[in-house]
Design a protein around this motif. Structure first.
Motif, PDB file in Angstrom:
ATOM      1  N   MET A 118      22.420  41.940  43.602  1.00  0.00           N
ATOM      2  CA  MET A 118      22.795  40.577  43.201  1.00  0.00           C
ATOM      3  C   MET A 118      24.169  40.229  43.786  1.00  0.00           C
ATOM      4  SD  MET A 118      23.244  39.035  39.375  1.00  0.00           S
ATOM      5  CE  MET A 118      21.554  39.435  38.962  1.00  0.00           C
TER       6      MET A 118
ATOM      7  N   ASN B 238      16.332  31.893  45.965  1.00  0.00           N
ATOM      8  CA  ASN B 238      16.689  32.973  45.056  1.00  0.00           C
ATOM      9  C   ASN B 238      16.030  32.842  43.690  1.00  0.00           C
ATOM     10  OD1 ASN B 238      18.757  34.048  42.876  1.00  0.00           O
ATOM     11  ND2 ASN B 238      19.021  35.265  44.724  1.00  0.00           N
ATOM     12  N   LEU B 239      16.235  31.713  43.028  1.00  0.00           N
ATOM     13  CA  LEU B 239      15.695  31.549  41.676  1.00  0.00           C
ATOM     14  C   LEU B 239      14.176  31.499  41.645  1.00  0.00           C
ATOM     15  CD1 LEU B 239      18.138  29.203  39.756  1.00  0.00           C
ATOM     16  CD2 LEU B 239      17.511  31.529  39.207  1.00  0.00           C
TER      17      LEU B 239
ATOM     18  N   LEU C 297      12.823  35.053  41.969  1.00  0.00           N
ATOM     19  CA  LEU C 297      13.128  35.921  40.833  1.00  0.00           C
ATOM     20  C   LEU C 297      12.365  35.527  39.573  1.00  0.00           C
ATOM     21  CD1 LEU C 297      16.987  36.329  41.230  1.00  0.00           C
ATOM     22  CD2 LEU C 297      15.206  37.961  41.846  1.00  0.00           C
TER      23      LEU C 297
ATOM     24  N   TYR D 256      17.139  38.401  31.886  1.00  0.00           N
ATOM     25  CA  TYR D 256      17.972  38.549  33.073  1.00  0.00           C
ATOM     26  C   TYR D 256      17.886  37.307  33.959  1.00  0.00           C
ATOM     27  CZ  TYR D 256      18.247  43.423  31.649  1.00  0.00           C
ATOM     28  OH  TYR D 256      18.474  44.569  30.943  1.00  0.00           O
TER      29      TYR D 256
ATOM     30  N   HIS E 187      20.096  34.729  32.494  1.00  0.00           N
ATOM     31  CA  HIS E 187      21.464  35.139  32.763  1.00  0.00           C
ATOM     32  C   HIS E 187      21.858  34.777  34.200  1.00  0.00           C
ATOM     33  CE1 HIS E 187      24.433  38.447  33.893  1.00  0.00           C
ATOM     34  NE2 HIS E 187      25.070  37.735  32.989  1.00  0.00           N
ATOM     35  N   HIS E 188      20.965  35.042  35.144  1.00  0.00           N
ATOM     36  CA  HIS E 188      21.245  34.746  36.553  1.00  0.00           C
ATOM     37  C   HIS E 188      21.331  33.238  36.798  1.00  0.00           C
ATOM     38  CE1 HIS E 188      21.495  35.436  40.790  1.00  0.00           C
ATOM     39  NE2 HIS E 188      20.366  34.796  41.041  1.00  0.00           N
ATOM     40  N   LYS E 189      20.597  32.436  36.041  1.00  0.00           N
ATOM     41  CA  LYS E 189      20.637  30.979  36.184  1.00  0.00           C
ATOM     42  C   LYS E 189      22.035  30.432  35.914  1.00  0.00           C
ATOM     43  CE  LYS E 189      17.533  28.403  34.257  1.00  0.00           C
ATOM     44  NZ  LYS E 189      16.535  27.916  33.272  1.00  0.00           N
TER      45      LYS E 189
ATOM     46  N   LEU F 274      24.841  31.790  36.767  1.00  0.00           N
ATOM     47  CA  LEU F 274      25.595  31.955  38.010  1.00  0.00           C
ATOM     48  C   LEU F 274      25.184  30.899  39.037  1.00  0.00           C
ATOM     49  CD1 LEU F 274      27.494  33.582  39.870  1.00  0.00           C
ATOM     50  CD2 LEU F 274      25.525  35.011  40.443  1.00  0.00           C
TER      51      LEU F 274
ATOM     52  N   TYR G 100      28.391  33.929  31.824  1.00  0.00           N
ATOM     53  CA  TYR G 100      27.688  34.876  32.694  1.00  0.00           C
ATOM     54  C   TYR G 100      28.269  36.285  32.557  1.00  0.00           C
ATOM     55  CZ  TYR G 100      25.979  36.969  37.041  1.00  0.00           C
ATOM     56  OH  TYR G 100      25.403  37.801  37.966  1.00  0.00           O
TER      57      TYR G 100
ATOM     58  N   TYR H 211      27.294  40.491  30.132  1.00  0.00           N
ATOM     59  CA  TYR H 211      27.111  41.736  30.861  1.00  0.00           C
ATOM     60  C   TYR H 211      26.898  42.931  29.943  1.00  0.00           C
ATOM     61  CZ  TYR H 211      27.555  41.177  35.893  1.00  0.00           C
ATOM     62  OH  TYR H 211      27.303  40.909  37.213  1.00  0.00           O
TER      63      TYR H 211
END
Length: 432
Positions: A1, A83-84, A87, A95, A98-100, A102, A129, A133
């Motif tokens: 990532m 990317n999104l 994934l 997860y 969570h990545h959204k 960013l 974000y 963690y």
């Protein structure tokens, strides 16, 4: 990532899936056609070139894939742009959400033009974000940069101070306090990071993304049950997700959620009375507006709301009497003259900044408050040359005047001179 990084021009072209700097249409920002002279790639001077946009790049990428040939420098879709979607079917939902955070933050920061509010939204998203963690990846990843980010976020929160009269509970100090001539802290609100003032109510966003309201609730603008703590004491609004931005109008409130949804409550009004909200006369609790569309930023006028999505598209809705939707014909401004049923209106004024520093405006202009000469109102977005060409970091437009602050900290005012609000001129005046 990928969290962040730097790269040279060849690597940048690889990431963006475009031609390198020595190609024919190789500029990542505009569509300039370069020329080769004496074995050097030359970029001709253009006063105003054609800027690349997200929609244009998507179109070029599709054509490049279909023809198997680069189109205007674009070879295809960037791996980062996919990317999104990639994934979504692979990554666990926790997860992925969570990545959204960013991706949302980086999208805001990569607009051609950003303001302090967009930067603030990005900061909150990035804070959330890194905050997650420990739960998702374990304590061993809670290293110094993560702790530093959390400490920096906590240091920016503060208290809410109010003063004035409490005729409808808008001070937030309880039923017994009728007036305050000096600023007084609303003690029940801690770690406040954003405040939005409506006509007779206030909405607060705290550091933990909770939303509190106090003040007049006649049209449901508080968005909560007032039987327990009443209107004059802050109470929290129940939302389906964490909030990252709040706005308020005369009788409505809205919250932008971290997943891009927008919830609104209360009601909108025009000169004939209550317009309602979506399908009902008023909404006492939050309801999602424009579902299936994800937004990055919102703003409220007295009786309208403006929303910006991740492609740079602006949406407007509610009262249209002064033409602030920027898309309603004169025949349809008065709701009694409309032949079809619609829920899209606006009120007073709307401002939209383009990436080239042009500022587009529409709405009421009877005191030149939106910077257009020779008209009392405009129904569609037009460039305001008085406002264009500046780097505005903050602005506030009321019914008859507008105040703005540029990147150097200079304050400009324009509009009505009634009651000494601004100087007796109809053009922008600088104030130190």
């Amino acid at each position: 990532m990928i969290i962040s990084g730097t790269c040279d021009l060849p690597a940048k072209a690889l990431f963006m899936n475009i031609q390198q700097y020595n190609g024919r249409n190789d500029c990542p920002n505009c569509e300039i056609e370069t020329k080769r002279i004496d074995n050097h790639q030359m970029y001709p001077f253009l006063d105003r070139g054609s800027i690349r946009t997200t929609e244009k790049t998507k179109t070029y990428a599709k054509q490049a894939i279909e023809t198997n040939t680069p189109f205007l420098g674009v070879k295809g879709f960037s791996p980062l742009s996919l990317n999104l979607p990639i994934l979504k079917d692979i990554m666990d939902k926790r997860y992925f959400e969570h990545h959204k955070l960013l991706v949302h933050a980086l999208t805001l920061l990569n607009f051609l033009s950003t303001d302090d509010e967009m930067i603030e939204l990005s900061r909150r998203l990035l804070f959330e974000y890194v905050k997650r963690y420990e739960v998702l990846y374990g304590k061993k990843y809670m290293v110094y940069p993560v702790a530093k980010a959390i400490r920096r976020q906590e240091s920016t929160s503060g208290a809410t101070l109010t003063c004035g009269q409490r005729d409808t509970g808008q001070l937030g100090l309880g039923e017994e306090v009728l007036e305050k001539t000096r600023f007084t802290e609303v003690s029940k609100l801690k770690d406040v990071i954003s405040v939005a003032g409506g006509g007779m109510h206030n909405i607060i966003l705290t550091n933990d993304s909770c939303v509190a309201t106090f003040g007049c609730n006649d049209e449901g603008a508080l968005g909560r049950d007032i039987t327990e703590c009443g209107e004059a004491t802050p109470g929290f609004v129940e939302l389906p997700a964490r909030a990252i931005q709040v706005t308020a109008g005369d009788s409505h409130s809205a919250a932008l959620l971290e997943d891009g949804r927008v919830d609104c409550w209360g009601a909108f009004r025009d000169s004939h009375g209550t317009l309602g909200l979506i399908t009902r006369k008023k909404e006492d609790t939050p309801i999602e507006i424009l579902p299936n569309i994800k937004f990055l930023k919102i703003a409220s006028g007295s009786d309208h709301i403006v929303l910006l999505n991740n492609t740079g598209t602006v949406f407007t809705l509610e009262c249209a009497e002064q033409g602030q939707l920027g898309r309603v014909s004169k025949r349809k401004l008065d709701r009694h003259s409309r032949r079809e049923k619609t829920n899209f209106f606006s009120h007073y004024a709307t401002f939209a900044e383009a990436g080239n520093s042009d500022l587009y405006v529409c709405g009421l202009n009877n005191y030149n408050q939106i910077g257009l000469k020779g008209c009392e109102k405009t129904l569609y977005l037009k460039i305001s040359h008085m406002f264009s060409g500046h780097k505005w970091i903050q602005s506030s437009s009321r019914q008859h005047y507008t105040i703005t602050v540029d990147e150097k900290g200079q304050v400009y005012v324009i509009g009505s001179k009634e009651n000494g609000i601004v100087r007796p001129r109809y053009y922008l005046r600088r104030r130190n």
